[in-house]
Design a protein around this motif. Structure first.
Motif, short mmCIF file in Angstrom:
data_model
loop_
_atom_site.label_atom_id
_atom_site.label_comp_id
_atom_site.label_asym_id
_atom_site.label_seq_id
_atom_site.Cartn_x
_atom_site.Cartn_y
_atom_site.Cartn_z
N ARG A 1 38.52 20.72 -10.90
CA ARG A 1 37.10 21.00 -10.72
C ARG A 1 36.89 22.37 -10.07
O ARG A 1 36.06 23.17 -10.53
CB ARG A 1 36.44 19.92 -9.87
N LYS A 2 37.66 22.65 -9.00
CA LYS A 2 37.53 23.94 -8.32
C LYS A 2 37.93 25.08 -9.24
O LYS A 2 37.32 26.16 -9.22
CB LYS A 2 38.37 23.96 -7.04
N ALA A 3 38.98 24.87 -10.03
CA ALA A 3 39.39 25.90 -10.99
C ALA A 3 38.31 26.13 -12.03
O ALA A 3 38.06 27.28 -12.44
CB ALA A 3 40.70 25.50 -11.66
N ALA A 4 37.65 25.05 -12.46
CA ALA A 4 36.56 25.19 -13.43
C ALA A 4 35.41 25.99 -12.84
O ALA A 4 34.83 26.86 -13.51
CB ALA A 4 36.08 23.81 -13.87
N GLU A 5 35.08 25.73 -11.57
CA GLU A 5 34.02 26.49 -10.91
C GLU A 5 34.41 27.95 -10.78
O GLU A 5 33.58 28.84 -11.01
CB GLU A 5 33.74 25.89 -9.53
N ARG A 6 35.64 28.20 -10.42
CA ARG A 6 36.11 29.58 -10.25
C ARG A 6 36.08 30.35 -11.56
O ARG A 6 35.74 31.53 -11.59
CB ARG A 6 37.52 29.56 -9.66
N LEU A 7 36.43 29.69 -12.65
CA LEU A 7 36.51 30.35 -13.96
C LEU A 7 35.24 30.15 -14.78
O LEU A 7 35.21 30.53 -15.95
CB LEU A 7 37.73 29.83 -14.72
N HIS A 8 34.23 29.52 -14.17
CA HIS A 8 32.92 29.36 -14.81
C HIS A 8 33.02 28.65 -16.15
O HIS A 8 32.52 29.11 -17.18
CB HIS A 8 32.23 30.71 -14.95
N THR A 9 33.68 27.51 -16.11
CA THR A 9 33.82 26.70 -17.32
C THR A 9 33.78 25.23 -16.90
O THR A 9 33.39 24.90 -15.77
CB THR A 9 35.11 27.06 -18.08
N ASN B 1 36.13 48.63 -18.87
CA ASN B 1 34.94 48.08 -19.54
C ASN B 1 35.24 46.80 -20.30
O ASN B 1 34.34 46.17 -20.83
CB ASN B 1 34.31 49.13 -20.46
N THR B 2 36.52 46.42 -20.36
CA THR B 2 36.85 45.16 -21.04
C THR B 2 36.77 43.97 -20.08
O THR B 2 36.89 42.83 -20.52
CB THR B 2 38.28 45.22 -21.62
N TYR B 3 36.56 44.23 -18.78
CA TYR B 3 36.46 43.13 -17.84
C TYR B 3 35.20 42.33 -18.10
O TYR B 3 34.10 42.88 -18.22
CB TYR B 3 36.43 43.65 -16.40
N THR B 4 35.35 41.01 -18.17
CA THR B 4 34.22 40.11 -18.36
C THR B 4 34.29 39.01 -17.30
O THR B 4 35.24 38.94 -16.53
CB THR B 4 34.25 39.47 -19.76
N GLY B 5 33.28 38.17 -17.28
CA GLY B 5 33.25 37.08 -16.33
C GLY B 5 32.26 37.34 -15.22
O GLY B 5 31.31 38.12 -15.37
N VAL B 6 32.47 36.69 -14.09
CA VAL B 6 31.55 36.76 -12.95
C VAL B 6 32.30 37.18 -11.70
O VAL B 6 33.35 36.62 -11.38
CB VAL B 6 30.86 35.40 -12.72
N PRO C 1 45.55 33.54 -5.75
CA PRO C 1 46.30 34.33 -6.71
C PRO C 1 45.72 35.74 -6.90
O PRO C 1 44.65 36.03 -6.39
CB PRO C 1 46.16 33.52 -8.00
N PHE C 2 46.45 36.55 -7.64
CA PHE C 2 46.04 37.92 -7.92
C PHE C 2 44.65 37.93 -8.55
O PHE C 2 44.39 37.18 -9.50
CB PHE C 2 47.06 38.58 -8.84
N ASN C 3 43.75 38.75 -8.01
CA ASN C 3 42.35 38.78 -8.46
C ASN C 3 42.00 40.19 -8.93
O ASN C 3 41.59 41.04 -8.13
CB ASN C 3 41.43 38.36 -7.31
N PRO C 4 42.17 40.47 -10.22
CA PRO C 4 41.96 41.84 -10.70
C PRO C 4 40.52 42.32 -10.57
O PRO C 4 40.29 43.50 -10.29
CB PRO C 4 42.38 41.76 -12.18
N LEU C 5 39.54 41.43 -10.75
CA LEU C 5 38.15 41.85 -10.62
C LEU C 5 37.87 42.35 -9.21
O LEU C 5 37.23 43.39 -9.02
CB LEU C 5 37.21 40.68 -10.94
#
Length: 304
Positions: free
Chosen positions: A19-27, A88-93, A276-280
């Motif tokens: 559930r937490k992973a889903a919230e983090r990845l917005h899915t 510019n290829t970065y997507t997500g939140v 974990p590593f957070n590129p954004l």
């Protein structure tokens, strides 16, 4: 190999919860389960022990063995993106936490630069006191925080942004003497200052508690704009960042107070968890550092 599956594996391993992973990845949780199942089928191994109920999901021995390799793949993928200049290829939140002092100074420039460099990125912004923002970084409900730092944790990356000096200020209507004042003389009026859970409040409160005589009374607020307005309206004496009161000082609605003691400067950092590593967060931090430096240089030019 599917990048989203690898990314999902790392976040589930880090958070121990679908559930937490889903919230983090917005899915959704089913999407997370499908990605993990797909990765397990692709690799031909079981990666997680799923006990069910409220028990955390844990890595199998093979999952523990593969985790550092997958983290390295994700890291090298992001390094390739940076080398190729394809931000510019970065997507997500990007879940961004911001201290109000930053909101009132260089946040607009930062968000403009962020959108220019990463136009496909969405931002969810939380404005709050540093204590709450730090908790958000530690529990990973925030990706990046621009706060009074640093956060002294082993897995937290802190990059220095800027430092703001504070001044005592009051409305001319209070008619304070035009001389060096002792702190005891300020206790006649309410002390309008930062929220109770903040380091400036703690420092100021401790200093006034050391004084002889009647105790000081504090009007604490998480809104610096409210503190400024209350000071302008002659409700009390406030301590505010100099960068937030220059117009008011020039207009004469506020005046600085010379005192034997002034609170410490405020140092701000861009802080995020790299586990974990957070590129954004990493890319956004570099942009924040540039915005803070540009703002500082501009302020120095105005004072020169």
């Amino acid at each position: 190999m599917n990048y989203k599956r690898l990314e999902t594996f790392v976040w589930v391993a880090s958070l121990g919860n679908f559930r937490k992973a889903a919230e983090r990845l917005h899915t959704t949780q089913p999407a997370i389960s499908a990605r993990i199942s797909g990765l397990e089928s692709e690799l031909g191994v079981k990666l997680f022990e799923r006990e069910g109920g409220s028990s955390p999901i844990t890595l199998t021995s093979k999952g523990k063995e593969l985790l550092p390799y997958i983290e390295k793949i994700l890291y090298q993928t992001e390094q390739l993106r940076k080398r190729a200049g394809v931000s510019n290829t970065y997507t997500g939140v990007l879940r961004l936490g911001v201290s109000e002092t930053i909101v009132n100074t260089w946040l607009p420039d930062f968000l403009t630069r962020l959108h220019t460099d990463m136009p496909n990125l969405d931002v969810e912004m939380t404005v709050d006191i540093t204590t709450n923002l730090a908790l958000g970084i530690k529990d990973r409900t925030l990706d990046l925080a621009l706060l009074m730092g640093p956060i002294p944790e082993p897995n937290i990356v802190n990059h220095e942004l800027c430092t703001f000096a504070l001044s005592w200020v009051a409305s001319p209507r209070l008619a304070l003497p035009n001389r060096l004042l002792y702190l005891e003389e300020l206790t006649k009026w309410p002390i309008i200052t930062y929220a109770r859970a903040t380091s400036p409040y703690i420092e100021i409160n401790q200093k006034f508690r050391e004084l002889d005589g009647p105790p000081a009374h504090f009007f604490a607020s998480s809104s610096l704009a409210a503190c400024r307005s209350l000071a302008i309206d002659a409700v009390g004496i406030s301590t505010l960042p100099n960068v937030m009161i220059r117009k008011e000082l020039a207009a004469g609605s506020l005046q600085t107070i010379r005192s034997v003691w002034t609170p410490s400067d405020l140092t701000f950092t861009a802080s995020y968890s790299d586990d974990p590593f957070n590129p954004l967060a990493e890319v956004a931090t570099n942009i924040a550092v540039a915005s803070a430096q540009a703002y500082t240089d501009n302020q120095d030019d105005q004072l020169a």
